[in-house]
Design a protein around this motif. Structure first.
Motif, PDB file in Angstrom:
ATOM      1  N   GLU A 204      -9.000   0.265  -0.659  1.00 52.48           N
ATOM      2  CA  GLU A 204      -8.735   0.606  -2.060  1.00 52.48           C
ATOM      3  C   GLU A 204      -7.501   1.505  -2.151  1.00 52.48           C
ATOM      4  OE1 GLU A 204     -10.319   0.131  -5.908  1.00 52.48           O
ATOM      5  OE2 GLU A 204      -9.916  -1.084  -4.154  1.00 52.48           O
ATOM      6  N   ARG A 205      -7.489   2.576  -1.319  1.00 55.11           N
ATOM      7  CA  ARG A 205      -6.353   3.506  -1.309  1.00 55.11           C
ATOM      8  C   ARG A 205      -5.061   2.774  -0.977  1.00 55.11           C
ATOM      9  NH1 ARG A 205      -9.779   7.783  -0.893  1.00 55.11           N
ATOM     10  NH2 ARG A 205     -10.568   7.395  -2.976  1.00 55.11           N
ATOM     11  N   MET A 206      -5.182   1.862   0.021  1.00 55.22           N
ATOM     12  CA  MET A 206      -3.990   1.136   0.446  1.00 55.22           C
ATOM     13  C   MET A 206      -3.469   0.269  -0.686  1.00 55.22           C
ATOM     14  SD  MET A 206      -3.934  -0.463   4.178  1.00 55.22           S
ATOM     15  CE  MET A 206      -3.001  -1.949   3.983  1.00 55.22           C
ATOM     16  N   ASN A 207      -4.394  -0.372  -1.400  1.00 59.05           N
ATOM     17  CA  ASN A 207      -3.981  -1.219  -2.514  1.00 59.05           C
ATOM     18  C   ASN A 207      -3.324  -0.403  -3.615  1.00 59.05           C
ATOM     19  OD1 ASN A 207      -4.791  -3.508  -1.299  1.00 59.05           O
ATOM     20  ND2 ASN A 207      -6.715  -3.731  -2.410  1.00 59.05           N
ATOM     21  N   GLN A 208      -3.905   0.789  -3.875  1.00 55.73           N
ATOM     22  CA  GLN A 208      -3.304   1.647  -4.901  1.00 55.73           C
ATOM     23  C   GLN A 208      -1.883   2.033  -4.494  1.00 55.73           C
ATOM     24  OE1 GLN A 208      -6.012   4.898  -5.181  1.00 55.73           O
ATOM     25  NE2 GLN A 208      -7.491   3.762  -6.429  1.00 55.73           N
ATOM     26  N   MET A 209      -1.754   2.380  -3.207  1.00 57.23           N
ATOM     27  CA  MET A 209      -0.446   2.777  -2.705  1.00 57.23           C
ATOM     28  C   MET A 209       0.538   1.617  -2.833  1.00 57.23           C
ATOM     29  SD  MET A 209       0.265   4.229   1.073  1.00 57.23           S
ATOM     30  CE  MET A 209       0.346   2.638   1.842  1.00 57.23           C
ATOM     31  N   ALA A 210       0.070   0.415  -2.444  1.00 57.84           N
ATOM     32  CA  ALA A 210       0.940  -0.759  -2.504  1.00 57.84           C
ATOM     33  C   ALA A 210       1.351  -1.038  -3.936  1.00 57.84           C
ATOM     34  CB  ALA A 210       0.224  -1.960  -1.902  1.00 57.84           C
ATOM     35  N   ALA A 211       0.363  -0.914  -4.865  1.00 55.84           N
ATOM     36  CA  ALA A 211       0.665  -1.201  -6.267  1.00 55.84           C
ATOM     37  C   ALA A 211       1.708  -0.214  -6.785  1.00 55.84           C
ATOM     38  CB  ALA A 211      -0.607  -1.118  -7.105  1.00 55.84           C
ATOM     39  N   ARG A 212       1.546   1.037  -6.365  1.00 58.37           N
ATOM     40  CA  ARG A 212       2.485   2.061  -6.845  1.00 58.37           C
ATOM     41  C   ARG A 212       3.881   1.802  -6.296  1.00 58.37           C
ATOM     42  NH1 ARG A 212       4.078   6.010  -9.422  1.00 58.37           N
ATOM     43  NH2 ARG A 212       4.819   8.008  -8.597  1.00 58.37           N
ATOM     44  N   ILE A 213       3.948   1.480  -5.007  1.00 51.85           N
ATOM     45  CA  ILE A 213       5.267   1.204  -4.413  1.00 51.85           C
ATOM     46  C   ILE A 213       5.896   0.000  -5.086  1.00 51.85           C
ATOM     47  CG2 ILE A 213       6.436   0.475  -2.301  1.00 51.85           C
ATOM     48  CD1 ILE A 213       4.410   2.095  -0.733  1.00 51.85           C
ATOM     49  N   GLU A 214       5.063  -1.028  -5.318  1.00 53.32           N
ATOM     50  CA  GLU A 214       5.603  -2.228  -5.943  1.00 53.32           C
ATOM     51  C   GLU A 214       6.155  -1.915  -7.332  1.00 53.32           C
ATOM     52  OE1 GLU A 214       2.794  -5.310  -6.784  1.00 53.32           O
ATOM     53  OE2 GLU A 214       4.335  -6.868  -6.780  1.00 53.32           O
ATOM     54  N   SER A 215       5.376  -1.130  -8.107  1.00 54.42           N
ATOM     55  CA  SER A 215       5.838  -0.872  -9.469  1.00 54.42           C
ATOM     56  C   SER A 215       7.069   0.032  -9.468  1.00 54.42           C
ATOM     57  CB  SER A 215       4.717  -0.281 -10.328  1.00 54.42           C
ATOM     58  OG  SER A 215       4.570   1.073 -10.044  1.00 54.42           O
ATOM     59  N   LEU A 216       7.123   0.954  -8.487  1.00 55.90           N
ATOM     60  CA  LEU A 216       8.312   1.817  -8.405  1.00 55.90           C
ATOM     61  C   LEU A 216       9.558   1.002  -8.078  1.00 55.90           C
ATOM     62  CD1 LEU A 216       7.056   5.008  -6.530  1.00 55.90           C
ATOM     63  CD2 LEU A 216       7.826   4.816  -8.884  1.00 55.90           C
ATOM     64  N   LEU A 217       9.396   0.090  -7.118  1.00 55.28           N
ATOM     65  CA  LEU A 217      10.555  -0.721  -6.729  1.00 55.28           C
ATOM     66  C   LEU A 217      10.987  -1.630  -7.868  1.00 55.28           C
ATOM     67  CD1 LEU A 217       9.810  -1.609  -3.018  1.00 55.28           C
ATOM     68  CD2 LEU A 217      11.474  -0.021  -3.944  1.00 55.28           C
ATOM     69  N   GLU A 218       9.965  -2.155  -8.575  1.00 57.33           N
ATOM     70  CA  GLU A 218      10.249  -3.023  -9.713  1.00 57.33           C
ATOM     71  C   GLU A 218      11.016  -2.238 -10.780  1.00 57.33           C
ATOM     72  OE1 GLU A 218      10.133  -6.591 -11.745  1.00 57.33           O
ATOM     73  OE2 GLU A 218       9.628  -6.122  -9.656  1.00 57.33           O
ATOM     74  N   ALA A 219      10.525  -1.009 -11.049  1.00 62.10           N
ATOM     75  CA  ALA A 219      11.171  -0.168 -12.062  1.00 62.10           C
ATOM     76  C   ALA A 219      12.607   0.142 -11.642  1.00 62.10           C
ATOM     77  CB  ALA A 219      10.382   1.122 -12.244  1.00 62.10           C
ATOM     78  N   GLN A 220      12.757   0.417 -10.370  1.00 62.32           N
ATOM     79  CA  GLN A 220      14.089   0.729  -9.841  1.00 62.32           C
ATOM     80  C   GLN A 220      15.048  -0.445 -10.057  1.00 62.32           C
ATOM     81  OE1 GLN A 220      14.535   3.532  -7.786  1.00 62.32           O
ATOM     82  NE2 GLN A 220      15.981   3.012  -6.187  1.00 62.32           N
ATOM     83  N   LYS A 221      14.495  -1.643  -9.741  1.00 61.70           N
ATOM     84  CA  LYS A 221      15.325  -2.843  -9.875  1.00 61.70           C
ATOM     85  C   LYS A 221      15.748  -3.025 -11.334  1.00 61.70           C
ATOM     86  CE  LYS A 221      13.476  -6.690  -8.622  1.00 61.70           C
ATOM     87  NZ  LYS A 221      12.494  -7.459  -7.839  1.00 61.70           N
TER      88      LYS A 221
END
Ligand SMILES: Nc1ncnc2c1ncn2[C@@H]1O[C@H](COP(=O)(O)OP(=O)(O)O)[C@@H](O)[C@H]1O
Ligand SMILES: [Mg+2]
Length: 442
Positions: A204-221
């Motif tokens: 669960e924690r890993m998925n949350q972390m992955a989701a956060r990284i994904e959304s951060l990278l998406e936002a950055q892009k």
């Protein structure tokens, strides 16, 4: 074979081995050596023969009976001097021998016993020991039985360990695959661990972390894309203006047309600078971990914000309703003022006739600062997205009404840095109602 199981098996084997030695040691000390008990039972026939047949003979027939027993028995009965027998015994058994007891040596399949204590069987018989060898003793079987018992216990311990560890191992393998995929750039990789699994919280924690990284990278892009997009127009206009200017200067000697174009270019440059400034302050807020805490009067800060709104109102009416007892709050007053000013600038821009700034303290100690107007409002489906950097509603794409779309993003970041948030709803005035909720932070 999974590594957890291999390690567990080794541990279980080691533990069972140590346990069996400890059990043998404890039982021997408490109740006597269990193997010696077994050996004693196996030798009991010979002991019975000695005690009940040979010893029961009249004194002068004792040796004859012993010889008879020697003839029929496969066990060797020998008479040896007491002095020769004593060194053959463990020290703690010497006393038993001296008392006339049977002393068994299970490993040697033999026993010792004094012929008698008083010397009445034959001359010197009190100085002799009867040594019986080749007794039908076999503790090997008993040892094997114990061994089988412990091996079976160990195997049964390993079954649940095997089941549990294989589930665990599979879960870990799938997590490690997700981590690898994610690391290789598949940002949508997620663990699909069952809720009942023991590693579910980790997944669960890993998925949350992955989701956060994904959304951060998406936002950055998105941010980078939007920045370049926004910068393109003024830069293109500048280039075009420059080109015209060059032609003008070439064709005519008239300086006034060139002057006007240069002013336009200057305006574009100012716009470009403003954009860069806004962008920089947004990225700075992004990097800021915690705000510098000072205590300040919120009412004062809000009145200051109202004070600088004058030029932006362009004839619209600004009402305020700031609770007198709203008191102090802790945080960065400049950031809070910036957020409120951004909200009010928007309200002033989109209001038809009036806007209202109000603030009050809630029962839980938090403060709500509300900015509302009688403008067109914000459609429900856009109420989250308008806080994204560069996001503007279609109607404000036109530069005449809109800024760069960074104002709300900056306000939101400022609120978040204070542990608060901003949301937008519909105002009773007909337009948008922005509510900034801030914990008092005191
Ligand atoms: N009070 C308001 N009424 C209507 N629309 C608004 C209001 N405030 C913001 N918006 C919409 O949200 C968008 C984002 O606002 P903002 O981040 O401040 O950007 P900007 O003001 O630079 O356009 C605006 O472009 C506008 O479309
Ligand atoms: Mg704005």
């Amino acid at each position: 074979m999974n590594r957890i199981f291999v390690r567990f098996s080794l541990l279980v084997m080691l533990a069972v081995t140590v346990a069996s030695f400890v059990i043998y040691f404890v039982i021997s000390n408490l109740f006597g050596d269990p193997f010696e008990e077994i050996a004693l039972k196996q030798a009991s026939g010979q002991i019975f023969l000695l005690e009940q047949y040979v010893d029961k003979a009249p004194a002068d027939e004792w040796l004859q009976r012993l010889n008879k027993v020697r003839e029929i028995s496969r066990v060797k009965f020998e008479l040896i001097p007491l002095k020769a027998a004593l060194p053959l015994l463990p020290a703690k058994k010497e006393a038993s021998l001296m008392r006339g007891e049977v002393v068994l040596d299970a490993a040697d399949k033999s026993f010792f016993r004094r012929v008698d204590l008083a010397g009445d069987k034959y001359i010197g018989s009190e100085e002799e020991v009867i040594h019986a060898e080749d007794l039908p003793i076999d503790v090997g079987l008993a040892v094997k039985v114990e061994l089988v018992r412990y091996v079976i216990v160990a195997l049964f311990l390993l079954i649940p360990v095997a089941v549990w560890s294989s589930l665990h191992w599979r879960g870990l393998q799938s997590l490690s695959k997700v981590a690898r995929d994610f690391g290789e750039g598949n940002l949508s990789a997620r663990a699909t661990t069952k809720k009942t699994s023991s590693i579910y919280p980790l997944a669960e924690r890993m998925n949350q972390m992955a989701a956060r990284i994904e959304s951060l990278l998406e936002a950055q892009k998105n941010l980078m894309h939007s920045v370049s997009h926004e910068l393109r127009t003024p830069v293109a206009r500048l280039e075009f203006g420059l080109e015209l200017l060059r032609q003008d200067v070439k064709k005519t000697a008239d300086g006034s047309a060139a002057e006007a174009r240069m002013q336009a270019m200057e305006a574009d440059l100012i716009e470009l600078n403003m954009l860069v400034k806004e962008l920089l302050s947004l990225t700075r807020l992004d990097q800021q971990q915690e705000n510098r805490h000072t205590q300040f009067s919120l009412a004062e800060a809000l009145h200051d914000c109202v004070g600088i709104m004058d030029h932006a109102l362009s004839g619209k009416l600004l009402k305020t309703d700031i609770g007198a007892g709203i008191g102090l709050m802790a945080g960065d007053p400049r950031l809070i003022s910036r957020a409120v000013t951004n909200l009010m600038m928007n309200a002033a821009k989109y209001a038809s006739h009036q806007l209202v700034l109000s603030a009050h303290r809630l029962a839980d100690g938090a403060v709500e600062v509300i900015v509302e107007d009688d403008g067109p409002g914000i459609p429900v489906e856009e109420r989250e997205r308008i806080f994204d950097p560069f996001y503007r509603l279609d109607r404000s794409r036109d530069r005449a009404t809109g800024g760069f779309g960074l104002g709300l993003a900056i306000a939101q970041k400022a609120a978040l840095l204070h542990g608060g948030n901003i949301h937008v709803a519909e105002s009773s005035l007909g337009g948008a109602r922005f509510v900034m909720r801030l914990p008092s932070g005191l």
